[in-house]
Each structure stands twice: as C-alpha cells, then as structure tokens.
Design an enzyme around this catalytic site. Structure first.
Site, PDB file in Angstrom:
ATOM      1  CG  PHE A 299       5.908  -1.200   2.573  1.00  0.00           C
ATOM      2  CD1 PHE A 299       6.138   0.021   2.258  1.00  0.00           C
ATOM      3  CD2 PHE A 299       6.453  -2.526   2.191  1.00  0.00           C
ATOM      4  CE1 PHE A 299       7.031   0.371   1.410  1.00  0.00           C
ATOM      5  CE2 PHE A 299       7.141  -1.899   1.141  1.00  0.00           C
ATOM      6  CZ  PHE A 299       7.522  -0.821   0.617  1.00  0.00           C
ATOM      7  CG  LEU A 300       5.253  -2.858  10.272  1.00  0.00           C
ATOM      8  CD1 LEU A 300       4.842  -1.890  11.481  1.00  0.00           C
ATOM      9  CD2 LEU A 300       5.796  -3.932  10.919  1.00  0.00           C
TER      10      LEU A 300
ATOM     11  CG  LEU B 135      -7.264  11.855   0.041  1.00  0.00           C
ATOM     12  CD1 LEU B 135      -8.183  11.763  -1.251  1.00  0.00           C
ATOM     13  CD2 LEU B 135      -6.285  13.006  -0.119  1.00  0.00           C
TER      14      LEU B 135
ATOM     15  CB  ALA C 174      -8.599  17.290   6.769  1.00  0.00           C
TER      16      ALA C 174
ATOM     17  N   GLY D  27       2.016  12.667  12.342  1.00  0.00           N
ATOM     18  CA  GLY D  27       3.161  12.633  13.285  1.00  0.00           C
ATOM     19  C   GLY D  27       3.726  11.119  13.401  1.00  0.00           C
TER      20      GLY D  27
ATOM     21  CB  CYS E 203       7.377   6.232   9.819  1.00  0.00           C
ATOM     22  SG  CYS E 203       7.161   4.807  10.772  1.00  0.00           S
TER      23      CYS E 203
ATOM     24  CE  LYS F 216      12.447   6.673  10.982  1.00  0.00           C
ATOM     25  NZ  LYS F 216      13.049   5.866  10.057  1.00  0.00           N
TER      26      LYS F 216
ATOM     27  NE  ARG G  21       8.901   6.179  18.118  1.00  0.00           N
ATOM     28  CZ  ARG G  21       9.274   5.244  17.677  1.00  0.00           C
ATOM     29  NH1 ARG G  21      10.638   4.996  17.326  1.00  0.00           N
ATOM     30  NH2 ARG G  21       8.560   4.166  17.294  1.00  0.00           N
TER      31      ARG G  21
END
Ligand code: UGA
Length: 429
Positions: A152-153, A250, A252, A257, A260, A263, A326
């Site tokens: 979860f890093l 939260l 905005a 991007g 993770c 994908k 990415r």
C-alpha cells in the site's frame, strides 16, 4: 529469515530494502543486469527519499544482496516475494506474463519448502494460478504455500509507508504460512489482518479504487462549485470533519495519475466484466478522471487564446516527491496545449530527465522555477511541489509578461494572488 524479492521495481526494491533494514537476509533479484550492477554500486534506479541511504547501509553490512540469477534467489530463500511488473494491456486487462514466468522459474528451481508471496498487484485468482504454474514446472515434488501480501506504499513516501503501514494484509489458505509472514513483520507497529487469499487480492484493488472514487467525487463537486460560486476546499474541509468521511484524498485538481490508480481501476473494471459484473460506479470514476485535463484546458481557453502564447508549466511528475511521469496529467496537458500551438517552457524539480526522453525538443526545458515563468503570457501549475508552494510569488509576477495564472492543484490563496496582480484561476474555487 531468508527472503528473496523477485523484481527490483518500485515495490520490489523498497520491500527488499525495508526487510533488510529490519534485520532479515534479503536477496533482491532482477533480470536487468545494468540495474543490478548499478545497485551494487549504490545507484538507485528510482528517486525515493531515504531509499539510497537505507539500501547502501544494509548492502555494506551484508544483509542485502543483489543478483540476476533467479535460480540463486529461489534456492537460497524460504520466502519468495514476487514483485514484478504487471502492466496493463490496451483494454486494461492486467498483463500477467512476468508473474507467470517467475512462477515457472520458482517451480523449476524449487529445492525445499517455500512460501511464495505475491506483492505485485494482481487480479483476484492470480494466487491460485501461480500455484498451478509452480506445480506444473516442478521436476521433483516439494511442498509450498501461496500468500497474497499487497503493498500500500505511496511513491514519494515509500519508506515511511512500508515501515509504518496503516495495515498489513496477509491472505492465505495456509495458517502456518500466514503466521510465518506475520513473523516477518515483527517489530512493526501496525494492525495485521489475516484473510482468505482471494480477499487479500481484492482488498488492494478495492482500496485504490475507493481512493480514486474519492478524488473523482470531489472533482465533480469542484465542477459544481465553479457553477454555483462556492469553494471546493471549504466543502472538502466541511465533509472531512465527519470522521466517517475523512479529509484525505479530497483534494480537487486536474485528476489522478501515476502507475497505480489508472491501472488498478481499469483492471478492476475489466476483471469485474470478465466475471459478468458491470462495475458501473467505477466506470464513472474513470470517466470523470479521463475528462479532467481536457476540461481544465477548455477553461483556460475561455479566458485566453493559446496560439503562439508563451506558457510556463510548473510540475511534470504525476505528484510531488517523485520523478515518475507515468499517466501524469502534465503530459496530457502538454499534448493538448501543443495542439493549440502554444509555446511551452517546462520545469520540474526531479522529473526533467524522464520528460526529456518523452517530449524531446517539443518544449523548452527551464533550469529553475523562475526561469520557467520569465517572459510567459500565462503559467500553469500542475504538480504541487513544495518549491512552488514556497515560491516568491511577486518574483513570478514581475518576471512574467502576462498576468494569467492557472493553478491545477489549488496551491495558492486566491486573495493573495489577486492582490499581487494575477488573474488567478484554480479548481472549484
Ligand atoms: C497509490 C495509493 O495511495 C497507495 O496506497 C498504493 O500502494 C499505490 O497507489 C499502489 O497501488 O502502488 P500513489 O499512486 O503512489 O499511491 O500516489 P497517491 O498519493 O495515492 O496519488 C495518486 C494520484 O492521485 C496522484 O496523481 C495525486 O495527485 C492524485 N490525488 C491524490 C488527487 O488528485 N487528490 C487527492 O486528494 C489525492
């Protein structure tokens, strides 16, 4: 404990380095010879605060080894982490070819009892598949167990997240194997949850998708805030005070991007569909995000034309404290601005080299923040790096030819920007 980690990408390398730091004997294996050679010489393939020092200390002290031999890695360890790439295909199906290849190699070289732990983010059911492939490739029968231990890093704070995770999820059908992995994490002050193998696989996707949903939700509220003249930051704060909702994720902006969220959300939609379930809510999360940058550019074009305008772009990485570009919103934005024939100057504290490989000479590369804004008609902030947050705003204004500032991450106070003479536009405020 003797551990090997197959794959020295983001997750693999950080996992290996942290386990070595905790005192385990760790072999980090990667098929890329150049990468392994560099690691042996103390050079990290990624930028991550704290990683280099920690890796090089364990390497010098003989707890961390680097190799290109998967045979060595499998034979010399009892616990084998699979942390290889799981890139998406065009239709967002997860490409499992690297995972399958590693599973076959584990089967080929297995020489005793092993626990095979999946750290890569893989669709539900992959653990079972890995087990089948190992069995099929075994020359002699050995017992082994499969565990799913999702990571979860967050990039940019990977070491901190790995050392102090909110939770450690260990999914396995074997209690003994699960308990061995619990032992591995001794010394970490985190909640450990043991689950079914398939639940662990889904927890990872469900978590990332839920966070993506929070972001797309607040971005939709931001659109509504713009229409109604309210302020999305105040709304997020008001919502976040409810403990059941929470303030995090939260913020905005121009969308999520990275390697993770896009994908994993794409993959979960695909997996659900292939299982006969239409994950409508998640499709909408993706749709909202996909439109984010375009909407931002349309907003800019309502205020100014872009043809031949000099534009300074601040921030290129998909988020601060990483050189990762990415699925970075900056690249989508640049593509749209170039289509409109804007002249672009760009700057990022660490992602410049990565961007140069992609954009080549399509844009002008600046040596620092001020150089990037000097002489521009408008400035667009894409990534909320600290260096931008703490910038000398008067110096920015004085250096610019124009007065337009578009803030894609709500970094500055609108009142202050106005008082400095900017025409300032942010998201949902
Ligand atoms: C994410 C998860 O946060 C990690 O828990 C997970 O382990 C990781 O994916 C993974 O699957 O490997 P990461 O992609 O490194 O981590 O970055 P985040 O900090 O989650 O940010 C993702 C994107 O969301 C960024 O583009 C960021 O700018 C955006 N974001 C985040 C927002 O637009 N608003 C927010 O409020 C928060």
């Amino acid at each position: 404990m003797k551990i090997s980690v197959i794959g020295t990408g983001y997750v693999g390398l950080v996992t290996g380095v942290v386990f070595a730091h905790l005192g385990h004997n760790v072999i980090c294996m990667d098929k890329n010879e150049e990468k392994i050679e560099k690691l042996k010489n103390g050079i990290m393939p990624i930028y991550e605060p704290g990683l280099e020092e920690m890796a090089n200390k364990s390497y010098r002290e003989g707890r961390l080894f680097y190799t290109t031999s998967i045979k060595d890695a499998v034979e010399k360890s009892e616990i084998i982490f699979i942390a290889v790439d799981t890139m998406p295909k065009k239709n967002w199906q997860t490409d499992l070819s690297s995972v399958k290849k590693v599973a076959a190699d584990i089967g080929r070289y297995i020489n005793g009892y092993k626990i095979v732990v999946n750290k890569s983010t893989v669709p539900v059911g992959t653990g079972d598949l890995v087990g089948k492939i190992i069995k099929k490739n075994m020359k002699k029968k050995f017992h082994f167990d499969i565990v799913s231990n999702p990571e979860f890093l967050r990039e940019g704070q990977a070491i901190y997240d790995t050392l102090q995770p909110d939770r450690i999820i260990i999914g396995s059908e074997s209690v003994e194997a699960a308990m061995k992995i619990v032992e591995l994490y001794q010394g970490m002050n985190s909640v450990i949850k043991i689950t079914k193998l398939k639940s662990a696989e889904l927890i990872k996707y469900a978590s990332n998708s839920f966070l993506g949903m929070k972001i797309s939700f607040i971005n939709s509220i931001a659109d509504l805030a713009e229409i109604t003249g309210s302020d999305v930051t105040e709304i997020a704060e008001g919502m976040g005070l409810d403990k059941r909702i929470g303030r995090e994720f939260l913020n905005a902006g121009i969308g999520y991007g990275g390697s993770c969220f896009p994908k994993d959300i794409g993959s979960l939609i695909y997996t659900a569909k292939s299982l006969g379930y239409d994950f409508g809510i998640l499709k909408e999360v993706k749709k909202v995000n996909d439109k984010r940058v375009k909407r931002f550019v349309e907003r800019i074009k309502k205020v100014t034309k872009l043809t031949n305008r000099k534009v300074g772009i601040l921030g290129l990485s998909f988020k601060p404290n990483t050189d990762d570009i990415r699925e970075a919103p900056s690249l989508k934005l640049i593509e749209l601005l170039l289509k409109d024939k804007a002249k672009l100057k760009v700057y990022d504290p660490v992602a410049m080299e990565n961007v140069k490989k992609v954009l080549k000479n399509k844009v002008e590369y600046s040596k620092d923040l001020y150089n990037c804004v000097d002489g521009t008609d408008l400035v667009i902030l894409v990534t909320e790096w600290d260096v931008f947050k703490n910038a000398d705003l008067k110096r920015i204004k004085d250096g610019m030819k124009g007065d337009l500032f578009f803030d894609g991450r709500n970094v500055y106070d609108p009142q202050i920007m106005k008082s400095l003479g900017f025409r300032y536009f942010s998201v949902g405020r």
